[in-house]
Design an enzyme around this catalytic site. Structure first.
Site, PDB file in Angstrom:
ATOM      1  N   SER A 193       0.962  -1.071   0.074  1.00  0.00           N
ATOM      2  CA  SER A 193       0.049   0.097   0.002  1.00  0.00           C
ATOM      3  C   SER A 193       0.785   1.229   0.065  1.00  0.00           C
ATOM      4  O   SER A 193       1.664   1.518  -1.238  1.00  0.00           O
ATOM      5  CB  SER A 193      -0.910  -0.175   1.224  1.00  0.00           C
ATOM      6  OG  SER A 193      -2.018   0.885   0.966  1.00  0.00           O
ATOM      7  N   GLU A 223      -9.500  -5.482  -3.946  1.00  0.00           N
ATOM      8  CA  GLU A 223      -8.892  -4.466  -3.147  1.00  0.00           C
ATOM      9  C   GLU A 223      -9.951  -3.485  -2.640  1.00  0.00           C
ATOM     10  O   GLU A 223      -9.883  -2.906  -1.295  1.00  0.00           O
ATOM     11  CB  GLU A 223      -8.037  -3.533  -4.065  1.00  0.00           C
ATOM     12  CG  GLU A 223      -6.476  -4.150  -4.518  1.00  0.00           C
ATOM     13  CD  GLU A 223      -5.503  -4.200  -3.604  1.00  0.00           C
ATOM     14  OE1 GLU A 223      -5.550  -3.570  -2.504  1.00  0.00           O
ATOM     15  OE2 GLU A 223      -4.524  -4.616  -3.736  1.00  0.00           O
ATOM     16  N   HIS A 238      -8.146  -5.416   0.323  1.00  0.00           N
ATOM     17  CA  HIS A 238      -6.994  -4.596   0.420  1.00  0.00           C
ATOM     18  C   HIS A 238      -6.123  -5.102   1.937  1.00  0.00           C
ATOM     19  O   HIS A 238      -6.808  -5.143   2.855  1.00  0.00           O
ATOM     20  CB  HIS A 238      -7.121  -3.045   0.554  1.00  0.00           C
ATOM     21  CG  HIS A 238      -5.936  -2.517   0.732  1.00  0.00           C
ATOM     22  ND1 HIS A 238      -4.905  -2.510  -0.333  1.00  0.00           N
ATOM     23  CD2 HIS A 238      -5.342  -1.585   1.592  1.00  0.00           C
ATOM     24  CE1 HIS A 238      -4.048  -1.519   0.066  1.00  0.00           C
ATOM     25  NE2 HIS A 238      -4.133  -1.187   1.251  1.00  0.00           N
TER      26      HIS A 238
END
Length: 551
Positions: free
Chosen positions: A238, A350, A466
């Site tokens: 990320s 995600e 995610h």
């Protein structure tokens, strides 16, 4: 455990938890807690590696656990406080005696958030790192691959010590380093008076330069822990993956690493320019009462950390200074980047994490309906002129609710996390590095979720959300124990990641073949055996990338 999301959660949380993987302020340790007795200089059973290590700056005493060693809370730069606030990091100075490296240091300054239970601190003396190695090393050995992990957290949260690197170190026979770097305005705020005082580097790049200073510490010292300074992989997830992409494009990072792994942030993503971010910094200066000061830079350096954090509207890397003179995608396309082998990928779903957070609870409840009229009206509003075509690609009956359809679309296209955006990055990197790019798609639909939404799974199945791959690399980060199938996938992923760190190629004994990237059909799907297993998938077809490319 999973983190429940209150039904009252609103839009403002989206900016706060994007990329966040800081689940608690405590250190997560999945391995045994009891240290193995030793005399600190190679004692203990067999050829156990020493817990007393001599670095260039001084001696460190760490801890030996069951199968691995840890050295925690190692200072890699001087405290960035006072006149050093907002400036590039200053290398750590030598010290006398033996420094204790048995406990991690406090994270960098950050605000608490009830959703992710982030640890709140206003501490700025935070430039520390942690080293994990196998325990059974010969004291003279210095040939293990090195993996330097950059944590995520929207550039505002996180703590390197939260990542238990013992599995990567022991199963992968690697030395793993996890780092802290300045966050929020202290790491990423640009402002014209600060830029004037910093010269060519400008301002807003402190966090990026902290990461580079940690890599320089690794170059100087990692051989003392058994690692090879000429075989360093930088990796992150990320905001940490965006850091990896920025380091690939940074001229001042040249020679500091040899391979890169970027998890869930496309290297084609763009960042604000120095001029735009300086305007944001001026707003912060106004908010904290510094805009009209005789010396604005001095006032900002003296302002309370809490005031700066609360005034900060958010932001990330700044393009325009000497450490990041152009957008990463532009630099890569032009061949002006640190050419190393790259692993790059994302998760299939995600944005099931973020789509609900961008809406009010009233909006979410309305969109959780399976009413075809709500579905049709929403698509007509969101995709004018294409609603019918979108409906054919994303049938309501297949997804269970309009909200889940919107999450599927957002996971496929439209953000730095989306699959089609990652395909663009894979293609870009492959054009520059024909045999050195390996792409993946994590697809376990039952992976632990960072945030557990209180909705009927038939209406909102979170899927491979995610950050869901992180517990497969760092045990116990969040979620409960992995199932037997998930543990098998974890073993495969650890081997892939550490094979790549060792050789620049994830392939090796005991893992399915992973093709170097040529087309989107070469992306390696990572799933449990009963749901597709591990092997190539055409992610561009799955994510309807050709459809979204046409207007």
């Amino acid at each position: 455990m999973r983190i429940p999301v209150p039904r009252s959660l609103g839009r403002s949380v989206l900016a706060l938890v994007t990329g966040a993987v800081l689940v608690t302020g405590a250190v997560v340790t999945a391995g045994p807690a009891a240290a193995v007795p030793g005399n600190g200089n190679g004692g203990g059973a067999g050829n156990a590696a020493p817990t007393l290590v001599q670095t260039d700056e001084g001696k460190l005493r760490g801890t030996r656990l069951d199968g691995y060693r840890t050295f925690e809370g190692i200072r890699y730069a001087e405290a960035p406080v006072g006149e050093r606030r907002f400036r590039p990091p200053v290398p750590v100075q030598p010290f006398r005696g033996v420094a204790d490296a048995t406990t991690p240091h406090e994270p960098c300054a950050q605000l608490a958030n009830g959703t992710t239970n982030a640890f709140q601190t206003f501490n700025e003396d935070c430039l520390f790192l942690n080293v994990t190695t196998p325990a059974g090393l010969d004291a003279a050995r210095s040939d293990l691959p090195v993996m330097v992990w950059i944590h995520g957290g929207s550039w505002v949260y996180g703590n390197g010590a939260n990542y238990d690197a013992s599995t990567l170190a022991v199963e992968g026979d690697a030395v793993v380093v996890t780092i802290n770097y300045r966050l929020g305005p202290l790491g990423f705020m640009a402002q014209r008076d600060l830029s004037a005082g910093n010269g060519a580097v400008g301002s807003g790049s402190a966090g990026l330069l902290d990461q580079q200073e940690a890599l320089r510490w690794v170059q100087r010292n990692i051989d003392a822990f058994g690692g090879d300074p000429d075989n360093v992989t930088v990796l992150g997830e990320s905001a940490g993956a965006s850091s990896v992409c920025a380091q690939l494009a940074s001229p001042t990072a040249a020679g500091l690493f040899d391979k890169a792994i970027a998890q869930s942030y496309s290297c084609t993503a763009t960042y604000d320019t120095l001029a735009a971010e300086e305007a944001t910094g001026q707003t912060v200066a106004t908010t904290v009462g510094c805009a009209t000061a005789a010396d604005v830079a001095a006032c900002l350096r003296a302002a309370p950390a809490e005031a700066l954090l609360r005034a900060w509207p958010g932001g990330s890397f700044v393009v325009g200074g000497s450490s990041l003179p152009e957008q990463p995608g532009t630099a890569i396309a032009a061949g002006r980047w640190n050419r190393v082998p790259v692993v790059h990928g994302n998760l299939q779903d995600e944005n099931t994490l973020f789509t609900p957070l961008s809406l009010t609870e009233t909006q979410r409840q309305a969109l959780l309906s399976a009413d075809p009229a709500v579905y049709t009206a929403t698509l007509q509003q969101r995709f004018p002129g294409r609603a019918e075509a979108v409906a054919q690609r994303y049938p309501l009956a297949e997804y269970g609710s309009t909200l889940r359809v919107l999450a599927a679309v957002a996971s496929d296209v439209g953000s730095a996390l989306s699959t089609c955006t990652h395909v663009a990055a894979h293609d870009l990197l492959r054009g520059q590095q024909p045999s050195g790019v390996f792409a993946y798609s994590f697809r376990d639909q039952d992976a632990p979720a960072l945030l557990d939404f209180p909705y009927d799974p038939a209406r909102y199945d979170e899927g491979a959300q995610h950050a869901g791959e992180l517990p497969y690399l760092f045990p116990g980060l969040f979620g409960g124990p992995l199932t037997a199938e998930q543990q098998a996938l974890s073993t495969t992923m650890v081997r892939y990641w550490t094979n790549f760190a060792a050789t620049g190629d994830p392939n090796g004994r005991g893992v399915p073949a992973w093709n170097a990237y040529r087309t989107p059909a070469d992306v390696q799907g990572l799933d449990v055996a009963s749901q597709g297993g591990v092997g190539p998938v055409d992610v561009a077809a799955d994510a309807n990338c050709a459809f979204w490319a046409t207007r």
